[in-house]
Write an enzyme that holds these catalytic residues in place. Structure first.
Site, PDB file in Angstrom:
ATOM      1  N   HIS A 365       0.816  -1.211   0.000  1.00 27.07           N
ATOM      2  CA  HIS A 365       0.000   0.000   0.000  1.00 27.07           C
ATOM      3  C   HIS A 365       0.855   1.269   0.000  1.00 27.07           C
ATOM      4  O   HIS A 365       0.342   2.375  -0.215  1.00 27.07           O
ATOM      5  CB  HIS A 365      -0.926  -0.001   1.217  1.00 27.07           C
ATOM      6  CG  HIS A 365      -2.244   0.667   0.982  1.00 27.07           C
ATOM      7  ND1 HIS A 365      -2.486   1.511  -0.078  1.00 27.07           N
ATOM      8  CD2 HIS A 365      -3.409   0.619   1.676  1.00 27.07           C
ATOM      9  CE1 HIS A 365      -3.718   1.951  -0.029  1.00 27.07           C
ATOM     10  NE2 HIS A 365      -4.310   1.431   1.022  1.00 27.07           N
ATOM     11  N   ASP A 369      -2.230   2.237  -4.534  1.00 26.82           N
ATOM     12  CA  ASP A 369      -3.452   2.677  -3.859  1.00 26.82           C
ATOM     13  C   ASP A 369      -4.561   1.637  -4.054  1.00 26.82           C
ATOM     14  O   ASP A 369      -4.491   0.786  -4.941  1.00 26.82           O
ATOM     15  CB  ASP A 369      -3.909   4.027  -4.414  1.00 26.82           C
ATOM     16  CG  ASP A 369      -2.930   5.141  -4.087  1.00 26.82           C
ATOM     17  OD1 ASP A 369      -2.263   5.039  -3.039  1.00 26.82           O
ATOM     18  OD2 ASP A 369      -2.833   6.096  -4.885  1.00 26.82           O
TER      19      ASP A 369
END
Length: 394
Positions: A365, A369
């Site tokens: 992450h 995204d």
């Protein structure tokens, strides 16, 4: 004449190995290129052949020992006869060093004592005169990284059960797997997103053309080439899943080196198919079959397991219905495939039975995204549910 047997070059960035098995013992005759022993490195097993014909006169590195590159493994006496193994002299006992004189009481610097009290420090090594703790020593101790927590002690075992346990030392491969997977969890901001794919079209296409495919290309048409092609298609649209973090930079890869995770008797390995984005279905299937056979036989080289940019892991072959795969660092994405299972699905207002598979994308992450991860997984799903999209690049 005696010939030395030394540890060969083990591969890029590999500096040591463990002696796994000796096939010969002192006094045994050996021929040129006959295997003497096996070494285990972090990823591969290396066989060490005899450089000459003769008799193995001495084993220097026993099974289980860790050896570096070019370390001495054994001695071979060339010819038919070999001298008796040299008897090693017992090291002479050295006189125990005299106990150090008791350190005299030394008053630490007032500023150091104040800082130690404020930061709840009790054991700081002093660099001042006679070991006196100075303010700089405390500041250095505060700035130093905290030591890693010690492993929890093993729970005691009842006396009547201890003799039914077996303790086996972890292989270097298993130690490396454990370390890399834990490092991956500690480093990446790992998150997993899920979807499901209807395998009806892929299975129909495979059944229709599998005989012609085998006849023309000499290799079976499996599901992995479809998934590889679908992932390449999705990576072109979401390039950050095919990228990696290097310090404060993001390195985007304008190629796809596809890692295919494979379970072997000795542990998990990930052979890499280079430039998978430039390959046909047949070339991908041939590469997977070749690398899979090498993995099972322990014949993969270090070069064949390096440079991957994305990984596919197929837990479905073992019956897994759902899992969250762990990233293969420094990669930023890994796709988990699972078991194909008939399930009732609502299609066009009707309940029909369809062969369904859960898909899982684990991603970093820090670089990918949620929107990119979900888009990637949806593109894989769309390509598999309508393989014509791969031909039309849609």
């Amino acid at each position: 004449m005696s010939t030395e047997v030394r540890v060969p070059t083990l591969g890029e960035s590999v500096t040591e190995a463990t002696v796994a098995t000796w096939f010969k013992q002192p006094g045994d005759a050996v021929a040129v290129d006959e295997m003497l022993c096996e070494l285990e490195t972090d990823k591969v097993t290396v066989e060490v052949p005899s450089p000459v014909a003769g008799t193995l006169s001495e084993i220097v590195a026993a099974e289980g020992e860790t050896v570096g590159v070019d370390a001495l493994l054994a001695q071979i006496a060339e010819g038919d006869a070999a001298p008796a193994p040299a008897k090693k002299e017992e090291p002479k006992a050295e006189a125990a060093p005299a106990p150090a004189a008791a350190a005299k009481d030394v008053e630490d610097a007032p500023s150091a004592k104040k800082l130690m009290a404020e930061n709840n420090l009790t054991d700081v090594t002093g660099t001042g005169k006679d070991g006196r703790v100075m303010k700089e020593d405390v500041l250095n101790a505060i700035a130093a990284p905290a030591p890693a927590p010690a492993a929890a002690p093993r729970a005691p075992v009842a006396a009547d059960q201890a003799d039914r346990e077996e303790r086996v030392k972890m292989t270097r491969l298993r130690q490396t797997i454990a370390k890399r997977l834990k490092d991956s969890q500690n480093t990446a901001a790992m998150l997993t997103t899920y979807n499901e794919v209807d395998m009806t079209e892929v299975m129909a296409l495979r059944n229709e053309y599998k005989d012609l495919f085998l006849k023309k290309h000499g290799v079976k048409l499996g599901f992995m080439s479809f998934f590889t092609k679908a992932c390449v298609h999705a990576l072109n649209e979401v390039p950050e899943v095919n990228a990696e973090i290097d310090g404060t930079d993001i390195v985007y890869k304008n190629y796809v080196n596809m890692g295919i995770a494979a379970g072997t008797p000795t542990g998990l390995v990930v052979p890499v198919i280079n430039d998978a984005d430039q390959m046909s279905f047949a070339a991908i299937e041939k590469a997977i079959a070749e690398k899979g056979a090498k993995a099972r036989d322990g014949k993969l080289s270090m070069a064949e397991m390096q440079g991957g940019t994305f990984t596919i892991s197929n837990g479905g072959v073992y019956g897994s219905l759902m899992s969250s795969p762990i990233l293969n660092p420094p990669q930023s994405g890994i796709l988990g495939m699972h078991k194909i299972q008939d399930r009732p699905m609502a299609i066009g207002g009707q309940v029909v039975i369809r062969p369904m598979m859960y898909l899982a994308l684990s991603y970093d992450h820090r670089i990918v995204d949620g929107k990119g991860a979900v888009t990637f997984l949806v593109r894989v799903k769309e390509a598999l549910e309508d393989p014509r999209r791969l031909l039309m690049d849609l």
